[in-house]
Enzyme design. Structure first.
Site, PDB file in Angstrom:
ATOM      1  N   ALA A  63       0.863  -1.174   0.000  1.00 19.40           N
ATOM      2  CA  ALA A  63       0.000   0.000   0.000  1.00 19.40           C
ATOM      3  C   ALA A  63       0.901   1.225   0.000  1.00 19.40           C
ATOM      4  O   ALA A  63       2.057   1.165   0.433  1.00 19.40           O
ATOM      5  CB  ALA A  63      -0.888  -0.022   1.237  1.00 19.40           C
ATOM      6  N   GLY A 108       0.376  -4.844   1.171  1.00 22.45           N
ATOM      7  CA  GLY A 108      -0.860  -4.893   0.390  1.00 22.45           C
ATOM      8  C   GLY A 108      -0.721  -5.656  -0.925  1.00 22.45           C
ATOM      9  O   GLY A 108      -1.711  -6.154  -1.450  1.00 22.45           O
ATOM     10  N   GLU A 111      -1.114  -9.193   0.102  1.00 16.10           N
ATOM     11  CA  GLU A 111      -2.525  -9.360   0.488  1.00 16.10           C
ATOM     12  C   GLU A 111      -3.401  -9.542  -0.747  1.00 16.10           C
ATOM     13  O   GLU A 111      -4.323 -10.361  -0.750  1.00 16.10           O
ATOM     14  CB  GLU A 111      -3.001  -8.148   1.291  1.00 16.10           C
ATOM     15  CG  GLU A 111      -2.387  -8.063   2.681  1.00 16.10           C
ATOM     16  CD  GLU A 111      -2.906  -6.866   3.442  1.00 16.10           C
ATOM     17  OE1 GLU A 111      -2.442  -5.743   3.146  1.00 16.10           O
ATOM     18  OE2 GLU A 111      -3.768  -7.045   4.306  1.00 16.10           O
ATOM     19  N   GLU A 131       4.337  -5.072   7.503  1.00 21.38           N
ATOM     20  CA  GLU A 131       3.648  -3.950   8.152  1.00 21.38           C
ATOM     21  C   GLU A 131       4.097  -3.713   9.586  1.00 21.38           C
ATOM     22  O   GLU A 131       4.153  -2.575  10.048  1.00 21.38           O
ATOM     23  CB  GLU A 131       2.117  -4.180   8.130  1.00 21.38           C
ATOM     24  CG  GLU A 131       1.489  -3.978   6.763  1.00 21.38           C
ATOM     25  CD  GLU A 131       1.461  -5.226   5.900  1.00 21.38           C
ATOM     26  OE1 GLU A 131       2.189  -6.197   6.203  1.00 21.38           O
ATOM     27  OE2 GLU A 131       0.721  -5.224   4.902  1.00 21.38           O
TER      28      GLU A 131
END
Ligand code: CAA
Length: 258
Positions: A63, A108, A111, A131
Site C-alpha cells: 500500500a 498490500g 494481500e 507492516e
C-alpha cells in the site's frame, strides 16, 4: 500513461499493473484503475479466467505509505476499505484469478495475491507482510487469509518478524503454487489459464464457489452445499456436452458456457 492495462487472449483476461515509478504502490486512484479493469473482465461472459501481473521489478510493493502516513484513525478506516474491498472482490469473482507474481509482493501486494486463487512466482520474487516493521498491521485481509493458506504458526512467524522471503521459501510453505523462470512466467500463467479454460466454465465457477464455502462451513454443511451446486450442473447444456462427449468417445469437446 495508463497504469493498468486490460487485454483478452482467447478466454483469458489479463490485467497488467504498470506503475513502475513507485513499484505499483496501491493508492486510491490506482485501486480505482484496477477496479475498472476488473469491471471489463466481469462484464465479458466470454472471459473464463483472469491473470493479474505486474511489470518491472514489482508485482506490488505494498500500500502507498506516503498516502497513508498523515491519516488519522477515521480516515485510514475509510481508506483501508478500498484495499480490503478490492481483495474481497477478487476473492469473490466468479472466475478463477491467477496471480503471476513477477517481483516484490509486499504488504498490500501480497494481500492482493492472497485473494487470488492460484499464485505463480517468478524465481526472483520477494514476498512478505512487513507492516509490523512500519508500526502497523495488514489492513486488507492479510491476517485473515495468510493463516488459512500457510497455517497459523507460519503466518504468525511471517507477520511478527516482518521477514521477506524468496520464491523457494514461499513454495516450501505453500504460499505459491509453483516457481517459474522469470522469462517463462506469463507462458506458465497462460498455460494454466488455458488448461482451466478448456473445462466446463460453469463447472469451474461452481467449483470455486463450493471450495470457498469450505472456509465457512462444517464438513456436513459443506458436503450438502456441494451436492446442491453439483446437482444444478445437471440443468446445463455443458453437462450433456461433457458427459455425452465421453460416452461417444470424443477426444475433445467444446463447452458452450450454458
Ligand atoms: N509506498 C509508497 N512508495 C513506495 C512503496 C510503497 N509501499 N514501495 C516503493 N515505493 C517507492 C519508493 O519510495 C521509491 O520512490 P522514489 O523513487 O520517489 O524514492 C520507488 O517506489 C522505488 O522504490 P525504491 O527506491 O525503494 O526501490 P528499491 O529497489 O531500492 O526497494 C523495496 C524496493 C524493497 C520494495 C522498497 O521499495 C520497499 O521496501 N518498499 C516498501 C515495502 C513495504 O513496506 N510495503 C508495505 C507497505 S504497508 C502495506 O502494504 C499495508 C497495509 O495493508 C497497511
Amino acid at each position: 500513461m495508463e497504469n493498468v492495462r486490460y487485454e483478452k487472449r482467447g478466454h483469458t483476461g489479463l490485467i497488467t499493473l504498470d506503475k513502475a515509478a513507485d513499484l505499483n504502490a496501491l493508492n486510491a486512484a490506482f485501486i480505482q484503475e484496477i477496479n475498472n479493469a476488473l469491471d471489463q473482465a466481469e462484464q465479458d461472459e466470454d472471459v473464463y479466467v483472469l491473470i493479474l501481473t505486474g511489470t518491472g521489478k514489482a508485482f506490488i510493493a505494498g500500500a502507498d505509505i506516503a498516502e497513508m502516513y498523515e491519516k488519522d484513525r477515521a480516515a485510514i478506516m475509510e481508506w483501508s476499505a478500498l484495499g480490503s474491498g478490492l481483495n474481497l472482490r477478487l476473492e469473490n469473482m466468479k472466475i478463477p484469478v491467477i496471480a503471476a507474481i513477477n517481483g516484490y509482493a509486499l504488504g498490500g501486494g501480497l494481500e492482493l495475491a492472497l485473494a487470488c486463487d492460484i499464485r505463480l512466482a517468478s524465481q526472483s520474487v520477494k514476498l512478505g507482510l512487513p507492516e509490523t516493521s512500519l508500526g502497523v498491521i495488514c489492513g486488507a485481509g492479510g491476517t485473515q487469509r495468510l493463516p488459512r493458506i500457510v497455517g497459523e504458526g507460519m503466518a504468525k512467524e511471517l507477520i511478527f518478524t516482518a521477514d521477506v522471503i524468496d520464491a523457494r521459501q514461499a513454495l516450501n510453505i505453500g504460499l505459491v503454487n509453483r516457481i517459474v523462470p522469470a522469462e517463462d512466467l506469463m507462458d506458465a500463467a497462460f498455460q494454466i489459464a488455458d488448461a482451466i479454460g478448456k473445462n466446463g466454465p460453469i463447472a469451474i465457477r461452481a467449483a470455486k464457489k463450493a471450495i470457498a464455502f469450505s472456509n465457512v462451513s462444517s464438513i456436513e454443511e459443506g458436503c450438502h452445499f456441494e451436492r446442491e451446486v453439483f446437482s444444478r450442473l445437471f440443468e446445463t447444456e455443458d453437462q450433456k456436452i461433457g458427459m455425452g462427449g465421453f460416452l461417444r468417445k470424443e477426444k475433445n469437446v467444446t463447452f458452450k458456457n450454458r
